[in-house]
Design a protein around this motif. Structure first.
Motif, PDB file in Angstrom:
ATOM      1  N   TYR A   9      61.352 -38.757 -49.759  1.00  0.00           N
ATOM      2  CA  TYR A   9      61.195 -38.014 -51.021  1.00  0.00           C
ATOM      3  C   TYR A   9      59.862 -38.382 -51.663  1.00  0.00           C
ATOM      4  O   TYR A   9      59.083 -37.515 -52.052  1.00  0.00           O
ATOM      5  CB  TYR A   9      62.351 -38.359 -51.959  1.00  0.00           C
ATOM      6  N   ARG A  10      59.596 -39.685 -51.757  1.00  0.00           N
ATOM      7  CA  ARG A  10      58.393 -40.155 -52.446  1.00  0.00           C
ATOM      8  C   ARG A  10      57.119 -39.652 -51.775  1.00  0.00           C
ATOM      9  O   ARG A  10      56.193 -39.182 -52.427  1.00  0.00           O
ATOM     10  CB  ARG A  10      58.384 -41.681 -52.511  1.00  0.00           C
ATOM     11  N   PHE A  11      57.086 -39.742 -50.460  1.00  0.00           N
ATOM     12  CA  PHE A  11      55.854 -39.349 -49.764  1.00  0.00           C
ATOM     13  C   PHE A  11      55.583 -37.848 -49.909  1.00  0.00           C
ATOM     14  O   PHE A  11      54.476 -37.441 -50.265  1.00  0.00           O
ATOM     15  CB  PHE A  11      55.919 -39.750 -48.290  1.00  0.00           C
ATOM     16  N   LEU A  12      56.592 -37.032 -49.633  1.00  0.00           N
ATOM     17  CA  LEU A  12      56.363 -35.588 -49.724  1.00  0.00           C
ATOM     18  C   LEU A  12      56.048 -35.170 -51.153  1.00  0.00           C
ATOM     19  O   LEU A  12      55.128 -34.381 -51.406  1.00  0.00           O
ATOM     20  CB  LEU A  12      57.592 -34.826 -49.195  1.00  0.00           C
TER      21      LEU A  12
ATOM     22  N   ASP B   6      66.217 -26.312 -43.689  1.00  0.00           N
ATOM     23  CA  ASP B   6      65.043 -25.511 -43.328  1.00  0.00           C
ATOM     24  C   ASP B   6      63.971 -25.539 -44.418  1.00  0.00           C
ATOM     25  O   ASP B   6      62.931 -24.895 -44.294  1.00  0.00           O
ATOM     26  CB  ASP B   6      65.435 -24.067 -43.016  1.00  0.00           C
ATOM     27  N   LYS B   7      64.213 -26.307 -45.492  1.00  0.00           N
ATOM     28  CA  LYS B   7      63.232 -26.405 -46.560  1.00  0.00           C
ATOM     29  C   LYS B   7      63.475 -27.680 -47.368  1.00  0.00           C
ATOM     30  O   LYS B   7      64.619 -28.031 -47.663  1.00  0.00           O
ATOM     31  CB  LYS B   7      63.302 -25.192 -47.465  1.00  0.00           C
ATOM     32  N   VAL B   8      62.402 -28.372 -47.711  1.00  0.00           N
ATOM     33  CA  VAL B   8      62.460 -29.513 -48.624  1.00  0.00           C
ATOM     34  C   VAL B   8      61.458 -29.232 -49.734  1.00  0.00           C
ATOM     35  O   VAL B   8      60.260 -29.075 -49.473  1.00  0.00           O
ATOM     36  CB  VAL B   8      62.123 -30.842 -47.931  1.00  0.00           C
ATOM     37  N   PHE B   9      61.971 -29.132 -50.961  1.00  0.00           N
ATOM     38  CA  PHE B   9      61.182 -28.593 -52.079  1.00  0.00           C
ATOM     39  C   PHE B   9      60.722 -27.198 -51.645  1.00  0.00           C
ATOM     40  O   PHE B   9      61.521 -26.402 -51.212  1.00  0.00           O
ATOM     41  CB  PHE B   9      60.039 -29.544 -52.464  1.00  0.00           C
ATOM     42  N   HIS B  10      59.431 -26.907 -51.697  1.00  0.00           N
ATOM     43  CA  HIS B  10      58.992 -25.584 -51.257  1.00  0.00           C
ATOM     44  C   HIS B  10      58.409 -25.617 -49.851  1.00  0.00           C
ATOM     45  O   HIS B  10      57.873 -24.611 -49.363  1.00  0.00           O
ATOM     46  CB  HIS B  10      57.932 -25.023 -52.215  1.00  0.00           C
TER      47      HIS B  10
END
Length: 478
Positions: free
Chosen positions: A34-37, A57-61
């Motif tokens: 989470y922190r890195f992205l 299929d998606k993390v945040f945008h």
């Protein structure tokens, strides 16, 4: 020559990727992925961002894929934050995908001191050697480069500067960076490189020594597996720009901690100190001195010598400041009769003193006198440096009488600073009204004025500058 250029080009690519993937990316705030992205998103990475996570299929945008090899486009840079047992196969995927660089945040490698951890680390490097892939880490935070939109924390500044740092410790990289930012020091690049399995301090030093965006290099190092290469690179770097070295593990207890932290060999303290000195580096011994020295190199004009002019509000404070300066091998020379006479014409209030140190007493708070004071002291050829001591307890008291005094004083000091030719710095001691002090300092920092909390810390940092420039001058004379 071609080899050196290709090596620089190789590292240039690492610091300016067009696409980044985070293995283990997650929207779970407790996860390192989470922190890195989120850090890349927050700092404003302009290229393509990919999440490697088989469960979505998606993390945040950002589009997510099960593996790096499933990403449809090119991937230049990868950050890995999953358990160590999975990382060899991920490194192989990076080789297959023609990735340029990988940051391995994960630990449980050679720093554990186990044969299993050592062999696992060696396996990563062996796989990477099949291609041009470079590994930063393992057991590290990786790369911060604001101009390229690379970061490893959400609170890293977006503003670039000309100071660079390499750090074997992620924690020291974070603490140094954020502490420096509070002092108006900004960075071109910060690299936390951890276990140094592949890309390590020698290559990074050599690269930063020829990096046009870097003018000062800070180094936090605990130990090395490549001592000869390290000190050769350090010597080359010091011949081109100031290098400030903070060595971890100079005590027996510290050396034990080093072994379990990054698995490095710490070495004997006096050998390190001698090697750093012979290389031309400035060795410091704590975080405060680390940042102070970077501030002096970054913000202070080059001092020609140790003759100090002091401006203060109190005779007693001036006496003490003079004693401390002399004890630190600086001089506090008398003003010339001509300079003393000019001061006597404008500083006439009771309790003032027009010799060095200059005791302005109540005149200190008559801002229209400041321009004349600075113009006069700046003419004195017997001085190499000028210091102004600001006592916040006096500022707070007089602000009660004149609410505009604080802003008037700030405007007077910054205006004079912009015109003065001598190297100039300010000492503002800690006070019980520290919120008022911080607000006051923040306004001065906007004008890049070097500010220190004590004269000892200021002169210690300046001493590093003087010694460095003396070494450079002596080398040029050979």
């Amino acid at each position: 020559m071609q080899n050196k250029k290709s090596k620089k080009d190789e590292l240039d690519r690492i610091f300016s990727p067009r696409s980044v993937a985070v293995v283990g990316a997650s929207e779970n705030i407790k996860r390192s992925g989470y922190r890195f992205l989120k850090s890349f998103i927050t700092i404003g990475f302009k290229g393509s961002l990919y999440a490697i996570n088989p469960s979505t299929d998606k993390v945040f945008h950002c589009p997510a894929y099960p593996r790096i090899t499933d990403v449809p486009g090119n991937v230049d840079h990868v950050v890995v934050c999953v358990p160590s047992i999975h990382i060899p196969s991920i490194i192989q995927d990076c080789v297959d995908k023609s990735v340029n660089s990988v940051v391995v945040f994960s630990s449980e490698f050679s720093e554990t001191g186990t044969e299993e951890g050592r062999l696992l680390e060696e396996e990563l490097v062996k796989i990477a050697r099949k291609s041009h892939l470079r590994i930063i880490g393992p057991n590290c935070m990786g790369i911060y480069c604001p101009s390229s939109g690379l970061s490893f924390r959400l609170d890293m500044p977006k503003r670039s500067g000309t100071v660079a740092m390499i750090s074997q410790s992620g924690g020291m990289a974070i603490s140094s960076l954020l502490s420096a930012t509070e002092r108006n020091i900004f960075f071109s690049k910060v690299i936390s490189y951890g276990n140094e399995a592949d890309l390590g301090a020698p290559e990074l030093l050599e690269y930063l020594s020829v990096d046009d965006n870097t003018s000062i290099i800070m180094v936090y190092i605990e130990g090395t597996k490549n001592g000869r290469e390290l000190f050769s690179a350090l010597k080359k770097a010091c011949s081109r720009k100031p290098v400030i070295v903070l060595k971890g593990g100079i005590s027996n207890a510290g050396a034990r901690a080093v072994e379990s932290h990054t698995g490095a060999l710490s070495g004997i303290a006096n050998i390190w100190a001698s090697a750093v000195n012979q290389s031309g580096g400035s060795q410091v011994y704590n975080l405060e001195e680390f940042i102070d020295t970077a501030l002096a190199f970054n913000s202070l004009k080059r001092p020609k010598g140790r003759r100090l002019g002091i401006i203060t509000v109190s005779g007693g404070i001036g006496v003490n400041l003079s004693d401390l300066a002399i004890a630190m091998n600086f001089e506090v020379p008398l003003f010339s009769k001509e300079i003393e006479g000019q001061f006597a014409e404008i500083i006439t209030a009771p309790g003032t003193g027009v010799q060095n140190p200059l005791d302005m007493a109540a005149t200190y708070f008559i801002q229209n006198k400041f321009r004349s004071v600075f113009n006069i002291i700046d003419q004195d050829k017997s001085l190499d440096l000028i210091m102004m001591h600001i006592s916040m307890e006096y500022v707070s008291r007089f602000t009660e009488i004149n609410p505009k005094l604080e802003d008037d004083l700030i405007n007077a000091v910054t205006g004079c600073y912009q015109r003065i030719e001598h190297p100039f710095f300010v000492v503002i001691p800690y006070t019980i009204d520290d919120d008022i002090r911080k607000n006051f300092i923040d306004k001065l920092l906007e004008h890049n004025i070097p500010i220190f909390p004590t004269i000892e810390r200021a002169l210690n940092a300046i001493d590093h500058c003087i010694r460095y420039y003396q070494r450079i001058d002596s080398m040029q004379c050979l």
